[in-house]
Design a protein around this motif. Structure first.
Motif: not given
Ligand code: SF4
Ligand code: SF4
Lengths: 337, 482
Positions: A14-17, A55, A59, A82, A85, A90-93, A95-96, A135
Motif C-alpha cells: 500500500q502507498s498513497g491511498g 517488521g 522486509i 508518492m 517532494p 520521501r513523502f512515503h518511506m 517503515s523500517g 505530493v
C-alpha cells in the motif's frame, strides 16, 4: 483436495491511498475472500492487513523477491505512487527501511509475473493526485491520463502484460477476485483489457446499464435534489452514461449502487475523475444543455430526442422523479379500482 | 541500552514505524512515526464546499463513513441545517454499521492473530489460540468474514455502497427507505445478532451489556470454557498474559459524543479525568513542534490551523501533528467513549487498573453489543413516507465544526468558507490524538507513553508486547496524516 497447479504467490503493498480497496475486498461474497484465494490457488506472501508477519520478517520477504530468491507471481499495489517532494519519494518511506516505498515498488514490479494496480489511485493517481498534487502522486503506468507513471509506458511484467488497472474508488471486490482468478487460470491475456488496461469484464458496461432510473432517463424525468428518484444526469452531475463499470448490474454490499443510494455516479473508474472541473453533484450546462453528453451520442440527436421525450413524459414519472419515494404506482388497465 | 526500529507494522490501517530505546528488558523511550503524507487538507483548498463530501471519505477506507459524518456536520453547521428524524436515524445506522464492522475487523483480523505467534508456542493456551486466530488461516476469520459481509448489506441498502458513500449529507441521507426495506434491515440485524451471540459472546447481547463490574465479568467468563466463545477466549488469554498491566493510559480520556436522535446522544460528549468533565472544544489546539510541518506558532486552533509540509524541519520525526486539549494529551477510542458514558463495567476496570490493553479490548467488544441493540431500535423508529433529508443553500462565507466518533475515537473536521470556496479545512483524526509525537513541552503522545515500560523478551526484534499495545489502540495511520 487436489491442486491443479503450483500456488501463485501474491504480494500486496500500500502507498498513497486510503486502504479502502482492501476494506472493500474483504467484503467479498459468494464466496468470501479466503475461499476465493483458496479456489484460485493464491498464496498470500504478505498483505499489510491480513498477514501475521511484521517488521523485519516482511522486509526479508521483500528483499528475497528483489534478490530473485523468491518468485513473485502477482504484485498488487493499492494507493498512488508518492513521488514527492521533488521526485525523491520521501513523502512515503517504507517503515523500517529508510527507503521510499516508490523505490521498493519499482524493484518488485521488475520481478513480478503480473502487476496489478488496485484502485484508481494505483492506476492513475486517483484522489491522492487531486488539487495541485503537491505530493506528486501518480499511478503505476499512468499519471492521470498521461502514460508513464512510475514504471513508464513500455513496462511489461514477466508475463508480457502491461500493468492491469483495476480502477475504481474503491474497487468492487468482484472486479479484483475475478481478475486474480482468471490470471491464476491462465485465462487473462491482452484481449481481456480495455484501452486503459482495465479488465473488460467490468468496463464493457456503462454504469447506466441496469440503473433503476433508466425509465426516468428515457423520458428525461429528472431529479432536482439529492434524494429525488428521477434521473440524475440533467441536474445532479450523474456520469453514468459515460462511466465504464457494471455497478448497476453487479450488486455492491448485497444489493446497492451509488445510484440506488440516491446519489450520482462520479465516474470513479476513469483517470482524472478526482478533478471534474465542476462540483461533483451539479451538472454543468451551456444554455440549459448538459455539457457531458452520453458516450456515442451526437449532440444534435440528444437535444432533439430529449425535447421529444420530455414532451411525452407520463405524469407518473414526472411526479415520482421529484419525490424521495415512489408516490404514484403504474396502473394496470385490466383492473379498475 | 539498545535501539530498535519496528516496522513495517502490519495489521494496523496504514503505515507505522516505532523507534524504541530498550534497557533492562523494557522499553525506556518510544518515538512513534507516521511515515506517509498525502495532504488532504491542501487538496480541499479552493474546492466547492459540498465537494468535501467526495474527498473527505477517501481520507480513510476503514472509517470512511465517520469522515463523511464529520464533513457533513461541519457543512451543516456552516449552513445552519438540521436533519429530519429519519435522516438522523439513517445516518446513525450507516455510521454504526461501519463502527461495529471496524470493531470486528480489528478484533478478529488485526488484534487476535498476535496470540498465534510462535513466541507463545510454550503457553498452555497456544494450540487453541493458533487454531482459532492465526492470520488468514484461523477458523475465526472464516466465521467472521461472511457474517461481516452480510451485516454490511445494510450499507448496500442505506448507503448505496461502502466505503465512500455520498449518501450522508448535511441535511440527512439521500436514501429514503420503504417499509419492505425496513423489514429487510431488521432481518439483517437479527442474523447478525445470532452471529454475535453464538460466536463472539456465547451469550445474549443484553447479558453482555449489563455486566457491571470486574467481578461480574470474571464470574461470567468462568461460567463456560474459554474456547466456548471468542470473548471468553480473549479474557482467558488476557488473564494468562496479564494484559491489564500492559500499555497503561497516561492522560485524560475524551469523547466527542456519538449517535444523536432528537438532541439525545447514545454516548455523550465529555472528558473523563477521574470523573466526568464537560468538554471545551475551544481548548483543542494542534502542536507541530515535532511534526514535519512549517509553523509560525507552536500550537494553533483548528479553525486557524495550517498544513504546509516541511520535510526537513529540525527535530521533527512524524507526519502526525500533536493535538492537545488544554495543553494535555488525551486518549480517544471505545474505552474513552464508555468511560465518558459512565458504563459501570468500564468505570470499574479503569478505577482498578487504569486504562490498558485489556480494558481497551473489553470496551470495544462491549460497545458492539450496546450499538447493535441501539440499531435495532433505530430501524424500528424509521418512518417510511417521511423525509430523510433537508436541503439549504451554501453560504458564501461561514465556518463549521463537525465532531464525530469513529470506531477508534474522536474525529473533528473544521471548515472555513470564503467566497463560496473552501478557504481552510483542518482534520484531527483519532489516531492523531493517540499516536501524536512529542509537543513543545517534550510531552510524548499517548502511545509513546503507553509503550514505556513494555517488556521485551530477549532476542525479540518485533517485541510482541509492543505489538499488543500498539494494536490495542486500533490505530488508523492513513487518517492520522490524512
Ligand atoms: S482508489 Fe479510492 S478507495 Fe482505493 S485506495 Fe485510492 S482513495 Fe482509497
Ligand atoms: S441516474 Fe445516471 S446512471 Fe441512472 S439512468 Fe440517469 S444517467 Fe443513467
Amino acid at each position: 483436495m487436489h491442486r491443479r497447479r503450483e500456488p501463485l504467490r501474491l504480494l500486496w503493498l500500500q502507498s498513497g491511498g486510503c486502504g479502502g480497496c482492501t476494506l472493500s475486498l474483504i467484503g467479498a461474497e459468494g464466496p468470501d475472500l479466503i475461499a476465493t484465494f483458496e479456489a484460485a490457488g493464491i498464496e498470500v506472501l504478505w498483505h499489510p492487513s491480513l498477514s501475521e508477519a511484521s517488521g523485519r520478517e516482511v522486509i526479508e520477504i521483500l528483499q528475497r523477491i528483489v534478490d530473485g530468491e523468491e518468485t513473485l507471481d502477482i504484485l498488487c499495489l493499492e494507493g498512488a505512487v508518492m513521488r514527492g517532494p521533488n521526485g525523491t519519494g520521501r513523502f512515503h518511506m517504507m517503515s523500517g527501511t529508510d527507503r521510499p516505498v516508490m523505490d521498493w515498488v519499482a524493484e518488485l514490479a521488475a520481478k513480478a509475473g503480473h502487476v496489478v494496480a488496485v484502485g484508481s489511485c494505483a492506476a492513475f493517481g486517483g484522489i491522492t493526485a487531486a488539487g495541485a498534487n503537491e505530493v506528486e502522486a501518480c499511478g503505476l503506468a499512468y499519471d492521470g491520463q498521461r502514460e508513464g507513471g512510475l514504471l513508464g509506458p513500455d513496462f511489461r511484467s514477466r508475463s508480457g502484460m502491461p500493468v492491469i488497472n483495476i480502477a475504481g474508488c474503491p474497487i468492487h471486490p468482484g472486479w479484483l477476485t475475478e481478475t486474480l482468478h482468471s490470471i491464476a487460470a491462465g485465462r487473462f491475456g491482452a484481449t481481456e483489457i480495455d484501452e486503459w488496461e482495465r479488465p473488460l469484464s467490468y468496463t464493457m458496461h456503462l454504469v447506466h446499464h441496469g440503473c433503476a432510473r433508466n425509465e426516468f432517463y428515457e423520458f428525461k424525468a429528472s431529479a432536482e435534489e439529492l434524494c429525488d428518484m428521477g434521473c440524475m444526469m440533467e441536474n445532479l452531475g450523474c456520469k453514468g452514461t459515460q462511466a465504464r463499470a457494471d455497478c448497476n448490474t453487479r450488486a455492491w454490499n448485497g444489493g446497492g449502487s451509488c445510484l440506488d443510494g440516491g446519489y450520482p455516479c462520479i465516474n470513479c473508474t476513469a483517470p482524472g475523475f478526482e478533478e471534474p472541473g465542476h462540483s461533483f453533484t451539479r451538472t454543468p450546462k451551456v444554455s440549459g444543455i448538459p455539457v457531458g453528453l452520453p458516450t456515442d451520442m451526437p449532440k444534435a440527436w440528444f437535444v432533439a430526442l430529449a425535447s421529444l421525450s420530455k414532451a411525452a413524459t407520463p405524469p407518473r414519472l414526472k411526479e415520482n422523479a421529484v419525490a424521495d419515494h415512489l408516490t404514484r404506482s403504474p396502473v394496470d388497465r385490466q383492473k379498475k379500482r | 541500552m539498545t535501539r530498535l526500529v519496528v516496522g513495517p507494522f502490519n495489521r494496523v490501517e496504514g503505515d507505522l514505524e516505532v523507534k524504541l530505546e530498550i534497557g533492562d528488558g523494557r522499553v525506556e523511550k518510544a518515538h512513534v512515526v507516521s511515515p506517509l503524507y498525502r495532504g488532504f487538507e491542501r487538496i480541499l483548498l479552493g474546492k466547492p464546499p459540498a465537494d468535501a463530501l467526495v474527498y473527505a471519505p477517501r481520507i480513510c477506507g476503514i472509517c470512511s463513513v465517520s469522515q463523511s459524518v464529520a464533513a457533513a456536520k461541519a457543512l451543516a453547521q456552516a449552513q445552519g441545517l438540521a436533519m429530519p428524524p429519519n435522516g438522523e436515524l439513517a445516518v446513525n445506522l450507516v455510521h454504526a454499521t461501519e463502527n461495529i464492522a471496524d470493531h470486528l475487523t480489528h478484533f478478529y483480523l488485526f488484534f487476535m492473530p498476535d496470540f498465534a505467534r510462535e513466541t507463545y508456542s510454550r503457553e498452555s493456551w497456544f494450540a487453541a489460540a493458533r487454531e482459532r486466530f492465526t492470520a488468514i488461516k484461523g477458523t475465526a476469520a472464516e466465521d467472521m468474514l461472511p457474517a461481516r459481509a452480510q451485516f454490511m448489506h445494510l450499507m448496500g441498502l442505506l448507503a448505496g455502497k461502502w466505503p465512500h458513500t455520498l449518501s450522508i449529507q448535511p441535511g440527512g441521507s439521500t436514501r429514503a427507505v420503504t417499509n419492505g426495506e425496513i423489514a429487510r434491515m431488521s432481518a439483517i440485524l437479527s442474523a447478525f445478532r445470532r452471529f454475535l451471540e453464538r460466536t463472539l459472546y456465547g451469550d445474549t447481547l443484553e447479558r453482555i451489556a449489563s455486566l457491571s463490574s470486574v467481578a461480574e465479568l470474571e464470574g461470567w467468563a468462568a461460567e463456560k470454557a474459554p474456547e466456548s466463545s471468542d470473548f471468553r477466549h480473549f479474557l482467558s488469554i488476557s488473564r494468562h498474559l496479564d494484559l491489564r498491566r500492559l500499555g497503561p493510559s497516561a492522560g485524560l480520556f475524551m469523547s466527542f459524543g456519538a449517535y444523536t436522535v432528537d438532541g439525545a446522544t447514545l454516548f455523550p460528549r465529555g472528558v473523563h479525568d477521574n470523573g466526568h468533565l464537560a468538554l471545551d472544544i475551544n481548548a483543542i489546539a494542534e502542536d507541530v513542534s515535532h511534526a514535519m510541518y512549517r509553523s509560525g506558532a507552536d500550537a494553533l486552533k483548528p479553525f486557524d490551523g495550517e498544513t504546509v509540509p516541511d520535510i526537513d524541519r529540525e527535530g521533527a520525526y512524524s507526519w502526525c501533528k500533536a493535538p492537545r486539549l488544554n495543553g494535555k494529551i488525551a486518549e480517544v477510542g471505545a474505552l474513552a467513549r464508555q468511560l465518558v458514558s459512565g458504563h459501570p463495567l468500564v468505570l470499574d476496570l479503569v478505577s482498578k487498573d487504569g486504562g490498558n490493553v485489556h480494558a481497551r479490548v473489553v470496551a470495544r467488544l462491549l460497545e458492539v453489543a450496546l450499538v447493535t441493540m441501539a440499531m435495532e431500535g433505530w430501524v424500528n423508529a424509521l418512518r417510511s413516507g417521511e423525509r430523510f433529508i433537508r436541503h439549504a443553500d451554501m453560504p458564501d462565507s461561514a465556518e463549521g465544526a463537525g465532531l464525530a466518533e469513529a470506531a477508534r475515537g474522536s474525529l473533528g473536521h473544521w471548515i472555513r468558507i470564503e467566497g463560496g470556496r473552501i478557504a481552510n479545512y483542518q482534520i484531527i483524526a483519532p489516531t492523531t490524538w493517540n499516536f501524536s509525537p512529542r509537543d513543545a513541552d517534550g510531552t510524548p503522545g499517548p502511545l509513546e507513553q503507553a509503550l514505556e515500560g513494555a517488556p521485551v523478551r530477549s532476542g525479540e526484534t518485533e517485541p510482541v508486547a509492543v505489538q499488543h499495545i500498539v494494536r490495542s489502540f486500533d490505530p488508523c495511520l492513513v487518517c492520522t496524516v490524512h
